[in-house]
Each structure stands twice: as structure tokens, then as C-alpha cells.
Design an enzyme around this catalytic site. Structure first.
Site, PDB file in Angstrom:
ATOM      1  CB  THR A 125     -14.285  -0.355 -14.474  1.00 52.79           C
ATOM      2  OG1 THR A 125     -14.139  -0.308 -13.045  1.00 52.79           O
ATOM      3  CG2 THR A 125     -13.859  -1.717 -15.005  1.00 52.79           C
ATOM      4  NE  ARG A 181     -19.422   4.485 -14.437  1.00 51.28           N
ATOM      5  CZ  ARG A 181     -18.366   4.254 -15.187  1.00 51.28           C
ATOM      6  NH1 ARG A 181     -17.332   5.082 -15.157  1.00 51.28           N
ATOM      7  NH2 ARG A 181     -18.330   3.195 -15.996  1.00 51.28           N
ATOM      8  CD1 TRP A 210     -29.137  11.822  35.376  1.00 54.00           C
ATOM      9  CD2 TRP A 210     -30.790  12.985  34.389  1.00 54.00           C
ATOM     10  NE1 TRP A 210     -29.973  10.921  34.744  1.00 54.00           N
ATOM     11  CE2 TRP A 210     -30.986  11.604  34.137  1.00 54.00           C
ATOM     12  CE3 TRP A 210     -31.694  13.911  33.868  1.00 54.00           C
ATOM     13  CZ2 TRP A 210     -32.072  11.138  33.397  1.00 54.00           C
ATOM     14  CZ3 TRP A 210     -32.769  13.444  33.121  1.00 54.00           C
ATOM     15  CH2 TRP A 210     -32.950  12.074  32.894  1.00 54.00           C
ATOM     16  CE1 TYR A 255     -32.060   9.849  28.847  1.00 52.75           C
ATOM     17  CE2 TYR A 255     -33.440  11.728  28.268  1.00 52.75           C
ATOM     18  CZ  TYR A 255     -33.244  10.363  28.332  1.00 52.75           C
ATOM     19  OH  TYR A 255     -34.206   9.507  27.871  1.00 52.75           O
ATOM     20  CG  ASP A 282     -29.683   7.455  35.637  1.00 50.09           C
ATOM     21  OD1 ASP A 282     -30.582   8.206  35.225  1.00 50.09           O
ATOM     22  OD2 ASP A 282     -29.809   6.223  35.763  1.00 50.09           O
TER      23      ASP A 282
END
Length: 525
Positions: free
Chosen positions: A47, A80, A439, A443, A459
Site C-alpha cells: 500500500t 506515506r 550549581w 540547573y 543542591d
């Protein structure tokens, strides 16, 4: 399906990739297994169509099927997309499938428009690899070239806009990144064997949620912890720039000099609903890319959670929040400013300073729809902060000077907050910015660069969450050693630890509030 692994230089395994084992893929399609939606696509030689594993159509005969890891690989092979299962509506897990760090970063840049006005050689240069090497990695891990990936994204976005909105075809072409309406028509005629308008006429039109706005559905891989991410955004929302309710997030957003409004709400299925309003429809792809980044829609929570759950300390946290995401950022400069403002003060205090900054330097928005949502300003562009006495807004002079220097640096190099060749080089580049230490760099890498292995080991919230039963906290070095087992998902481990820490602080506050305050009270209790 068997697994391959690419490793860090240190030998730590990263993203697991799936080989296209025919029988395993075939079983996924026969059982319509939703776990593989977005991971594999089945193409039918008879197909010329490719489908998702959950397609409701009858499964083709085995001898007629070929399986591919991405929609781009299917289209590059000449297939497709199916009009029934709509591959454009499948979760986009390309960046998380297990490829390589280089491919993941390249996909993020492509989604941000790196190939709209650039070429593969320039993309490779930004990633620190050669063009041939980048093409080889894309073929190996995604089964398609970088250009094919960009073209497939463009086509599938256009198809989604055709079927979900009432935008005129010319605006669909511009909004999805096509250089001309002619090229847009030719592509659809070649790919679908019909003009773009036929796709809309083949089904009932869906009006946009509100006049003047474009509403799109953005799928994700379930589960999705909406409450957690909306809570994160609400705690940091800047008045006038953002408004947050339990069921809707809204904000002003600047893209290429234009300021618009985006709203995001949870959908009725495994998708978020985004309404996007900009003066020019060309801003749509960039706006969608940012929404997907902020709400972390490309993550595969099952894959990440399974890896982190191997650690006994993280397993109960993952089980408690299986759909937890790592929120991204809307803009690198905005995030860096917020991070610097938040150094050594509370989230609430940082939010107050950000509000003052926006009131002083943010562009005022006079637009009825924005005003109806309580949105009055855009976050300041770096150019508007250059040469300003920012410390006068109520912060230490050193911090105000750092923000002004940061604005000056970003104004000179707007591309400074883009993915680098690797996490270490990204951190080094970020630490060279004014006011940015280890830090803050980690982040920014976590939220803006979308580095899944970024980890701010110093942290306080992470250290507090990893206290042992005796109340001893690990040192940053000890936590970093412990986190080696969490790679390449340390950013998600951090998110779980932050959530657990927040729960503990809330519980402690409630306990303290409820505790008897006087001797008589304690005796009565």
C-alpha cells in the site's frame, strides 16, 4: 528486541537502543501494544503506507511489512503516513529512544529550527562532530538523515494543522516551515497523492478553540504528572508574565522579535492542548517546540523509571510519582536570570525580584486576549537590561552587576544557550557567563539545554533528601558518586529527590504547626 548501548568515555552506559527485531515488532502490531507507540512504525509494501502499532486497521501480512524506528525513516524510504492512525499524533520519543547524546542534542536543535535556515554541516559544527559522522549516527540510530528528520517534522505538523484547525492552506504552509506554498502543495501531492485541501475535505473540520488562536494537541507517553508540573510552574510564575490555575498555564512569549500568548491545558486523552496566538504564523513551530520542552513531552517515563528504580532509595519515589517530568525552560536568558536571582534566597523571594525586573524592563503588552488572562508584560529581552542599574531594584550590587553583564553577553551572542558537544563542554561554557557557578550551570543545562544527565550535586534539597536514618547528609562529592548509578537520567533522579524533599518539608511544617506550644498544651496532648 535486543539492546545496544553507547557509553560515556568513562564507560558508563547511556541510552539503550532497540534493534528492529522483526518478530518482536510484528507481535507489537498484532497485539496493538501501546507501549511501543512512538518507538516503532510499520510500513506496508503493498500500500505504500506506514502506521503506528495501535492502528485500528487490520494488520497486514507479515511478508508485506517492514519496520522502522522513526517516522522519518519511513518517509525517507518512500512511504506515506496512514490517515487512520495519524503518525503525527504519536508520542515523539526520538530524543529518548536510546540513540546517543549527539543525536539527542541534534534532535533538540532540529526541533528548534536549526535546519530551517541552516545546513547539516552547520548543525554538525555546533555539536562538535563532522558532517559525515552526524549523518552516520542518524542513519545508525534513527534510520534517516538529519534533513529527512526535519522534513518529516514539517510535513507531520502541516498535516496536523490541516486536520485540527481551520487555518487557510497558505498559512498552514508558512506555520509548518515550508518556504513556499508551491513547495507545500508539491510535497503533499507527492507524499499523499492528493493536494493538502483534500485531507481537510476528507473529514469534518475542527474549529480552533478561539478566534485568532491556533489550537493543537501535543501527545505524550503516559503516565503524566500534570499536578506536579503545574505546581512547579505556579510556584515560580511571574505576575504579568504568567498566570497559572490548576487546569491551565498561560504566559506571554517572545519569538524572533514578536510577542504572543500561549496557553496549555491537560487534554481528555494522552495529550496536552495548546492554544498559540502570535502576530505571524511562522512562529508556530518554535512555540510548539518550547511548549514541548517546558512540559517535557518527549520523555519516556517507563524507560526512565525502570532504570532509576534499580536503586532501592529511588524505587519508592518513582513508584509514588511514575509520571514525574523534568520541567524545561521557555528561554535560556530568562532561566539564567531567574537562577541568578534565586541564589541563596527562597523561591518566593526570587519570584518577587523577577516581578520587579519585569515591571522595570519588560515590554508592555496591550492586547485584549492577554489582558483577559492577566498578562501585561513580556520577560525583559537582554538588550533592555544592558546599561541598567539593576541593583536599584533591591538586590546586592554584585548580583545586579552580574545580571547586567549577563544581559550584555547574551545580547552579543543570542545562541549561547544551545546544546554543546557534550555535557562537560556545556557546563564549562555556562560557567564562563557572569554570575554563573557550578550549581547554576547544572540547573541551566537541566532545564534549558535539556541535558538528561545534568545534576547539581551541591543542591541543598538533593543533599537533604538523601539523609540517612541517623540524619546525616552526604557531601556533594559523596552524592555525585552515588548518582553515577543513575546515569544517564540523573536530572530525573534530581526531580524525584526534590519532590521528596518538598514533601518532607511540608510534613515537618505541618507537624510543627500542629504541635502543642505550651507546657499545659503538651500535658493535655
Amino acid at each position: 528486541m535486543s539492546e545496544n548501548r553507547e557509553t560515556f568515555a568513562a564507560g558508563v552506559p547511556i541510552f539503550p537502543t532497540m534493534d528492529m527485531d522483526f518478530e518482536a515488532c510484528r507481535r507489537a502490531f498484532l497485539t496493538r501494544d501501546p507501549r511501543f507507540d512512538g518507538r516503532i512504525f510499520g510500513a506496508v509494501r503493498t500500500t505504500g503506507i506506514y502506521c503506528r502499532p495501535i492502528c485500528p486497521a487490520r494488520t497486514p501480512k507479515a511478508q508485506n511489512m517492514t519496520f522502522y524506528p522513526t517516522a522519518a525513516a519511513c518517509q525517507e524510504a518512500g512511504y506515506r503516513p496512514c490517515l487512520r492512525c495519524r503518525p503525527e499524533a504519536s508520542p515523539d520519543l526520538g530524543a529518548w529512544r536510546g540513540t546517543s547524546n549527539t543525536v539527542s542534542r541534534a534532535l533538540a536543535l532540529i526541533e528548534g529550527g536549526a535546519l530551517d535556515n541552516g545546513d547539516v554541516d552547520g548543525l554538525a559544527g555546533r555539536l562538535g562532530v563532522g558532517e559525515r559522522q552526524l549523518r552516520r549516527l542518524f542513519k545508525q540510530h534513527l534510520g534517516a538523515s538529519p534533513v529527512a528528520v526535519a522534513q518529516t517534522r514539517r510535513v507531520l505538523l502541516a498535516k496536523q494543522l490541516i486536520q485540527e484547525t481551520r487555518l487557510p492552506m497558505g498559512e498552514v504552509a508558512l506555520a509548518s516551515g515550508f518556504g513556499s506554498v508551491r513547495r507545500f502543495n508539491e510535497t503533499f501531492q507527492q507524499l499523499f497523492g492528493r493536494p493538502p485541501g483534500a485531507l481537510r475535505r476528507s473529514r469534518q473540520e475542527e474549529a480552533s478553540a478561539a478566534a485568532g488562536g491556533i489550537t493543537v494537541k501535543l501527545p505524550y507517553k503516559p503516565p503524566y504528572d500534570w499536578a506536579a508540573i503545574i505546581g512547579f510552574l505556579a510556584a515560580r510564575a511571574i505576575p504579568g508574565v504568567e498566570t497559572v490555575t490548576p487546569k491551565r498555564y498561560a504566559r506571554t512569549l517572545a519569538i524572533d522579535g514578536d510577542v504572543g500568548v500561549v496557553t496549555v491545558s491537560p487534554g481528555a486523552g494522552h495529550f496536552l492542548v495548546a492554544e498559540i496566538r502570535f502576530p505571524r504564523v511562522q512562529a508556530l513551530p518554535a512555540a510548539i517546540a518550547r511548549i514541548r520542552r517546558v512540559f517535557d513531552l518527549t520523555a519516556d517515563p517507563g524507560l526512565i523509571g525502570a532504570h532509576l528504580s534499580q536503586d532501592p532509595a529511588l524505587a519508592p519515589l518513582v513508584a509514588a510519582r511514575p509520571g514525574l517530568r523534568a520541567p524545561g525552560a521557555w528561554d535560556g536568558f530568562e532561566l539564567a536570570v531567574r537562577a541568578i536571582l534565586g541564589q541563596q534566597i527562597t523561591v518566593t523571594a526570587a519570584r518577587g525580584l523577577a516581578a520587579k525586573l519585569t515591571e522595570a524592563y519588560g515590554q508592555r503588552i496591550d492586547e485584549p486576549f492577554a489582558a483577559s488572562l492577566g498578562l501585561t508584560r513580556a520577560f525583559p529581552a537582554p538588550e533592555r537590561m544592558v546599561g541598567q542599574d539593576i541593583a536599584a531594584l533591591g538586590m546586592p550590587k554584585a548580583r545586579g552587576a552580574a545580571l547586567e553583564a549577563l544581559a550584555r553577553t547574551v545580547a552579543a551572542d543570542p545562541a549561547i544557550f544551545t546544546p554543546r558537544a557534550d555535557l562537560d563542554s556545556a557546563i564549562a561554557a555556562l560557567k564562563a557567563l557572569p554570575g554563573v557557578g557550578e550549581w547554576t550551570a547544572q540547573y541551566i543545562a537541566l532545564r534549558e539545554l535539556r541535558e538528561p544527565d545534568a545534576f547539581p550535586q551541591a543542591d541543598i534539597g538533593l543533599l537533604r533528601a538523601m539523609e540517612d536514618e541517623a540524619g546525616r547528609r552526604p557531601t556533594p562529592a559523596e552524592l555525585l558518586t552515588r548518582a553515577a548509578a543513575w546515569r544517564p537520567w540523573r536530572a530525573y533522579a534530581a526531580q524525584h529527590l526534590w519532590a521528596a524533599d518538598a514533601d518532607q518539608l511540608t510534613l515537618a511544617k505541618r507537624t510543627k504547626t500542629d504541635a502543642p506550644h505550651s507546657k499545659q498544651d503538651r500535658q493535655a496532648a
